[in-house]
Write an enzyme that holds these catalytic residues in place. Structure first.
Site, PDB file in Angstrom:
ATOM      1  N   LYS A 124      -1.374 -26.244  12.773  1.00  0.00           N
ATOM      2  CA  LYS A 124      -2.292 -25.122  12.917  1.00  0.00           C
ATOM      3  C   LYS A 124      -3.432 -25.253  11.914  1.00  0.00           C
ATOM      4  O   LYS A 124      -3.262 -25.856  10.851  1.00  0.00           O
ATOM      5  CB  LYS A 124      -1.550 -23.804  12.617  1.00  0.00           C
ATOM      6  N   ARG A 177       9.598 -21.293  22.086  1.00  0.00           N
ATOM      7  CA  ARG A 177      10.304 -21.424  23.368  1.00  0.00           C
ATOM      8  C   ARG A 177      11.320 -22.561  23.321  1.00  0.00           C
ATOM      9  O   ARG A 177      12.330 -22.512  24.031  1.00  0.00           O
ATOM     10  CB  ARG A 177       9.284 -21.606  24.503  1.00  0.00           C
TER      11      ARG A 177
END
Ligand code: BES
Ligand code: MN
Ligand code: ZN
Length: 510
Positions: free
Chosen positions: A282, A356
């Protein structure tokens, strides 16, 4: 949260201050205070502060009576226009009143029953939401601040003195019964989310789960990374491989003996204690916020705290896959193909879609308990924050009635959920040339795609709801009942869901 009751004539009530709320009055008129409180504060009519109080929203004033009086102060809070009243206004007003009480170092804060009866809501809801918001507005996370900048701000709570001439109606008293436990559950979740990732590691979460298990007699099972690998939890293990911090999947089970064989309600919480993005690193702006990426797991632990105290008559299991998501020589990489516990293979496009990955194995693991339903909570997508903002969670699932039920229960406790669809065609975006599917699509419909990914791991026969709490898990501004920072979002909704499932469809245990 300490609550005392004083039942008797208003002249016998005793406290350091009493909260008085009033709707806005027409110009030139005095706001009508809730009837029935004048007897407790006969001096109030003589006090000039009252003349300056209009009752407009957010107004807060303190009125002083004789020092020797049984209740020498009134904290006046404005509720705004009657027609514009809603529970959020009410929460805001009570938050303001409680904060004023803290500034004044009030030790015993009185709230009188008539206050909760003159409002456009049931007394039970007004009582519940008012006290919860007021008390939770005083939350402080001060664990690492060695210089106490303001003594009055240390999060100390006044004792709440509930006053009435006659006892509460049984339904209202019942609402009150759960409240201290709910508040404590929210506070636990906030503490965990507030804690920095060098403290709140997967092992730390495991230790807190152990504390809960010891205190309340829950069964605790912990799967470490090697065991996860051996079990075939390849997606969870892939994320865990990139971190030096030992990962674990925490499983807590609460089962009253008569219910031990019932299909459980399973709560799954994302426990990424720090999300750097991994190899798909990120940008560094605001990266410190990614210590909150375990808010789903924190909400599950907070809910178990409530469960332990209130002991509902149903079996409940919590599953919290916990790990950091870090770049490393051993980290999983874009292009990798990972075999999940379900046997389905996943082509990794972004290692930043790690939530996920860990959740899908937790969902598959949940199936071994033949759940009555699965609810998962995760700070899953930035797209959900873009779509709904920082006060609202996305809710999606494979049962419309359950989705609706969660949204309704949430709105009663000030946790807002908005539904997103999981239509089959969205799956097109996850199609992979190399594996069964990819872990991300294009940028479009990011939150829904996250939900569609998870849906691949839940058979249709199992009712399932996915809560994307990326927005409301943390707030950069103060909200009604929520100071800046961790919100503890989800705990109260989950508890209400558990409570309602004891009697009502669609989650009824039988
Ligand atoms: N933990 C983040 C989501 C998030 C973002 C939570 C902002 C709270 C605030 C999640 O793991 C993530 O990185 N999601 C990606 C998904 C993308 C790669 C499909 C995102 O939102 O960019
Ligand atoms: Mn991520
Ligand atoms: Zn994440």
């Amino acid at each position: 949260m300490q609550i005392e009751t004083q039942i008797g004539p208003a002249s016998t009530w005793r406290a350091d201050a009493l909260v008085l709320a009033a709707f806005e009055a027409a110009a030139g008129e005095r706001p009508p205070f809730v009837a029935g409180l004048n007897a407790a504060l006969p001096w109030l009519a003589l006090c000039p502060a009252v003349d300056d109080f209009s009752g407009r929203a957010k107004q807060v004033m303190v009125a002083y009576g004789p020092r020797s009086w049984s209740i020498p102060r009134a904290i006046l809070v404005g509720l705004g226009k009657f027609e514009q009243w809603d529970l959020d206004r009410w929460r805001e007003a009570l938050s303001a009143a409680f904060k004023t009480a803290r500034e004044l170092k009030i030790e015993r804060l009185a709230l009188a029953f008539p206050l909760f009866q003159g409002l456009p809501a049931t007394p039970a809801a007004a009582l519940d939401e008012g006290l919860a918001a007021g008390s939770l507005a005083l939350y402080r996370y001060r664990e690492h601040q060695t210089r106490d900048r303001d003594e009055a701000e240390t999060g100390r709570q006044p004792t709440l003195v509930l006053c009435g001439e006659a006892p509460l109606e049984p339904a209202d008293a019942e609402a009150l019964r759960d409240l201290p436990a709910e508040v404590a559950g929210v506070e636990l979740a906030r503490d965990l989310v507030s804690g920095p990732s060098n403290q709140v590691t997967p092992s730390y979460l495991r230790a807190r789960a152990q504390d809960l298990a010891d205190t309340y007699g829950f069964r605790l099972e912990v799967i470490d990374r090697e065991q996860a690998e051996a079990l075939g939890m390849g997606a969870f293990a892939a994320v865990a491989r990139g971190s030096r911090e030992p990962a674990c999947c925490i499983i807590l089970e609460y089962a009253p003996s008569a219910r031990a064989a019932d299909p459980p309600l399973v709560l799954v919480g994302k426990g990424i204690t720090f999300d750097s993005g991994g190899i798909s690193l990120k940008p560094s702006a605001k990266l410190e916020a990614m210590k909150m990426d375990m808010a789903g797991a924190a909400a599950v632990l907070g809910t178990f705290h409530v469960i332990g105290r209130l002991r509902p008559d149903r079996r409940i299991i919590g599953i919290m896959p916990c790990t950091e998501n870090m770049p490393d020589g051993k980290a999983y990489k874009p292009g990798d193909i990972i075999r999940s516990l379900s046997g389905q293979t996943i082509e990794v496009i972004s290692t930043d879609a790690e939530g996920r990955m860990i959740l899908c194995d937790a969902l598959t693991y949940a199936l071994r308990f033949e759940p009555a339903a699965i609810i998962d909570l995760a700070t899953l997508t930035g797209a959900c924050v873009v779509a709904l903002g920082e006060r609202v969670a996305g809710v999606m699932g494979n049962r419309d009635d359950l989705v609706k039920q969660v949204a309704e229960l949430g709105s009663a406790v000030g946790e807002k959920f908005w539904p997103l669809p999981l239509w089959d065609f969205y799956f097109e975006d996850l199609k992979s040339d190399a594996a069964d599917f990819k872990n991300v699509g294009e940028r479009k419909a990011g939150s829904i795609i996250g939900g569609v990914f998870l849906k691949q791991f839940v058979p249709d026969r199992i009712p399932w709801v996915h809560l994307d709490i990326a927005g409301p898990a943390w707030t950069d501004r103060e909200l009604p009942g929520i100071p800046k920072g961790a919100s503890g979002f989800g705990v109260r909704t989950l508890w209400r869901l558990i409570r309602q499932s004891l009697t009502d469809a669609p989650l009824n245990r039988s």
